[in-house]
Write an enzyme that holds these catalytic residues in place. Structure first.
Site, PDB file in Angstrom:
ATOM      1  N   HIS A   1       0.833  -1.218   0.000  1.00 48.66           N
ATOM      2  CA  HIS A   1       0.000   0.000   0.000  1.00 48.66           C
ATOM      3  C   HIS A   1       0.866   1.267   0.000  1.00 48.66           C
ATOM      4  O   HIS A   1       0.425   2.311   0.462  1.00 48.66           O
ATOM      5  CB  HIS A   1      -0.956   0.035   1.199  1.00 48.66           C
ATOM      6  CG  HIS A   1      -1.706  -1.241   1.419  1.00 48.66           C
ATOM      7  ND1 HIS A   1      -2.969  -1.459   0.939  1.00 48.66           N
ATOM      8  CD2 HIS A   1      -1.343  -2.397   2.038  1.00 48.66           C
ATOM      9  CE1 HIS A   1      -3.375  -2.683   1.266  1.00 48.66           C
ATOM     10  NE2 HIS A   1      -2.399  -3.273   1.927  1.00 48.66           N
TER      11      HIS A   1
ATOM     12  N   SER B   1      15.437  21.611 -15.940  1.00 45.80           N
ATOM     13  CA  SER B   1      14.241  22.404 -16.212  1.00 45.80           C
ATOM     14  C   SER B   1      14.672  23.724 -16.828  1.00 45.80           C
ATOM     15  O   SER B   1      15.745  24.245 -16.509  1.00 45.80           O
ATOM     16  CB  SER B   1      13.503  22.661 -14.904  1.00 45.80           C
ATOM     17  OG  SER B   1      12.753  23.852 -14.991  1.00 45.80           O
TER      18      SER B   1
ATOM     19  N   LYS C   1      16.511  21.838 -10.753  1.00 43.24           N
ATOM     20  CA  LYS C   1      15.808  20.595 -11.094  1.00 43.24           C
ATOM     21  C   LYS C   1      16.678  19.595 -11.847  1.00 43.24           C
ATOM     22  O   LYS C   1      17.487  19.948 -12.686  1.00 43.24           O
ATOM     23  CB  LYS C   1      14.576  20.909 -11.953  1.00 43.24           C
ATOM     24  CG  LYS C   1      13.424  21.526 -11.201  1.00 43.24           C
ATOM     25  CD  LYS C   1      12.820  20.628 -10.129  1.00 43.24           C
ATOM     26  CE  LYS C   1      11.963  19.527 -10.706  1.00 43.24           C
ATOM     27  NZ  LYS C   1      10.712  20.043 -11.272  1.00 43.24           N
TER      28      LYS C   1
ATOM     29  N   GLU D   1      10.100   8.567 -16.691  1.00 40.24           N
ATOM     30  CA  GLU D   1       8.752   9.110 -16.909  1.00 40.24           C
ATOM     31  C   GLU D   1       8.241   8.786 -18.314  1.00 40.24           C
ATOM     32  O   GLU D   1       7.088   8.411 -18.508  1.00 40.24           O
ATOM     33  CB  GLU D   1       8.757  10.626 -16.703  1.00 40.24           C
ATOM     34  CG  GLU D   1       8.951  11.036 -15.263  1.00 40.24           C
ATOM     35  CD  GLU D   1       9.123  12.545 -15.140  1.00 40.24           C
ATOM     36  OE1 GLU D   1       8.203  13.200 -14.663  1.00 40.24           O
ATOM     37  OE2 GLU D   1      10.188  13.066 -15.543  1.00 40.24           O
TER      38      GLU D   1
END
Ligand code: ARG
Length: 464
Positions: free
Chosen positions: A162, A283, A289, A296
């Site tokens: 979970h 970024s 970043k 992804e």
């Protein structure tokens, strides 16, 4: 005499008007199926050899056409053939180019076959090769997984259910879970190869052919495992495409699950891993970043392959036998799936080798969140308490520790005694992280020895 009659299409005999320009564009599949050119030529050469052997055409004609086809192949490889919608698909382009190279004898090539069995053959030749490549790529990826597991054998991390910290596990054990998933993927692709490896040529449009074709000989030339048994099924079957994309979807789902974990683990919240600069990007606005784009993108591309599966299933649903033009639409989802799975597997193999593991962060995370609660219950069981009762006592211990803002191992012996008289000093040694790992000796569990054996077995299987 030029035997061409009707309009200029190869199938134009019964037509008196030219195809509408927009229809020509709409009907054409050349932009997509041009990648079948090698398979198409390989299939045609086998067909010619068979026809010469069975005296359906002369050996001389067959030799001329085989030489011609090899020239056409060179021309396509050198981009010397202009693809155009007016010639519909790759099969027509090759036949047309052969006519230009070899003359009117080219018009004998299509004896005893149809584009229906031809395209079925081409896709099977193509997919057989690609499936074997994909299986090799997946083995390569498994090697990365096993190498990583081997070099981090004793790293301990929290195992989750979970997405809540559950029990400590070996990081190598977690990696080996992916090894098992991809092992099943490889098995599925290998099994699917049996259905791909069937030779449909010689079934013609749907009913078979009046020419004395020797399908067994064609099969042998093309190194297929078997000849298809029913001519109607041969030209209408795309089960092998559906099966392939379905297996690819499952493999992509596996990659997406790994991606999700890598993305989470590389956040500052987790900080379990650092993905190498070469596999991340920055970024354009936030200078600090470093984004896990590769993971992804792979996660995103899983959606695309699942979309391809829905496409092919919907395409085939309710189609009457035998060939229907709808089936021309099978190639885009198939090719896209092949390309996507190949690039994702390759990029992942490299990325994995460029990930740094933060062993201490993983270990520290095991110290918080009562990951030893089950083992406290097991401790009480070892002292004679029934498991359900032990579970209740350990639950009260968690509540009590939470109240005092402590971990279980910080409870004093008096506090433990208040919970159960059965608890002694030896409890502290029992609920350590390392003990929790080494006690999980059930087959397939996370004990050091188990995982070492599993990694060694996998390494052996992969020839590492
Ligand atoms: N381009 C077609 C396809 O990919 C080839 C088969 C065409 N057959 C036909 N009867 N029109 O499916």
């Amino acid at each position: 005499m030029n035997e061409r009659v009707g309009n200029k299409k190869l199938w134009g005999g019964r037509f008196s008007r030219n195809t509408d320009e927009l229809v020509e564009k709409f009907n054409a599949s050349i932009d997509v199926d041009k990648r079948l050119f090698e398979s198409d030529i390989e299939g045609s050469i086998a067909h010619l050899k068979m026809m010469a052997k069975e005296s359906i055409i002369t050996r001389d004609d067959a030799d001329t056409l085989i030489k011609g086809l090899l020239k056409v192949k060179k021309k396509i490889e050198n981009n010397e053939i202009l693809f155009s919608a007016s010639l519909e698909d790759i099969h027509m382009h090759i036949e047309d180019a052969l006519g230009k190279v070899s003359g009117d004898v080219a018009r004998k090539l299509h004896t005893g076959r149809s584009r229906n069995d031809q395209v079925a053959l081409d896709v099977r030749i193509y997919l057989k090769k690609e499936t074997r490549i994909i299986i090799e790529l997946l083995y390569g990826f498994q090697k990365s997984l096993v190498r990583m597991a081997k070099s981090h054998l004793d790293v301990i991390m929290p195992g989750y259910t979970h997405l809540q910290r559950a029990q400590p596990v070996l990081f190598s054990h977690h990696l080996m879970a992916y090894y098992e998933m991809f092992k099943r993927d490889i098995e599925r692709f290998e099994d699917c190869l049996k259905r791909i490896d069937v030779m449909p040529l010689g079934t013609a449009a749907l009913a078979g052919t009046t020419y004395p074709v020797n399908r067994e000989f064609t099969r042998e030339v093309l190194s297929f495992a078997k000849v298809s048994d029913n001519s109607i099924d041969s030209v209408s079957d795309r089960d092998f495409v559906m099966e392939f994309i379905s297996h690819a979807s499952i493999a992509m789902i596996h990659f997406s699950r790994l991606s999700e974990e890598l993305i989470l683990w590389s956040t500052s919240e987790f900080s379990f891993i650092t993905i190498s600069d070469s596999f991340t990007t920055g970024s354009s606005i936030m200078p600090q970043k470093k984004n896990p784009d590769v993971a992804e993108l792979v996660r995103g591309k899983a959606g695309r392959v699942i979309g391809n599966l829905v496409s092919i299933l919907t395409l085939m649903k309710s189609l009457p036998l035998a060939y229907n033009k709808d089936m021309q639409e099978d190639k885009e989802p198939l090719f896209d799936t092949v390309d996507t799975l190949k690039i994702c597997t390759s990029v992942y193999t490299r990325m994995l080798e460029n990930i740094k593991i933060h062993k201490d962060r993983m270990y520290d995370a095991c110290k918080h969140g009562f990951l030893n609660a089950t083992d406290l219950a097991d401790y009480l069981v070892s002292k004679g308490m029934a498991f359900r009762n032990a579970h209740a006592v350990a639950g009260r211990a968690v509540a009590c520790a939470l109240n005092m803002k402590k971990e279980l191992n910080d409870l004093s012996i008096e506090e433990f005694k208040d919970l159960s008289e059965l608890i002694e000093e030896d409890v502290y040694g029992f609920i350590t992280i390392d003990k929790m790992i080494s006690r999980r000796i059930s087959y397939g569990g996370t004990s050091f020895d188990n995982v070492k054996n599993a990694v060694a077995k996998a390494a052996g299987e992969l020839g590492l």
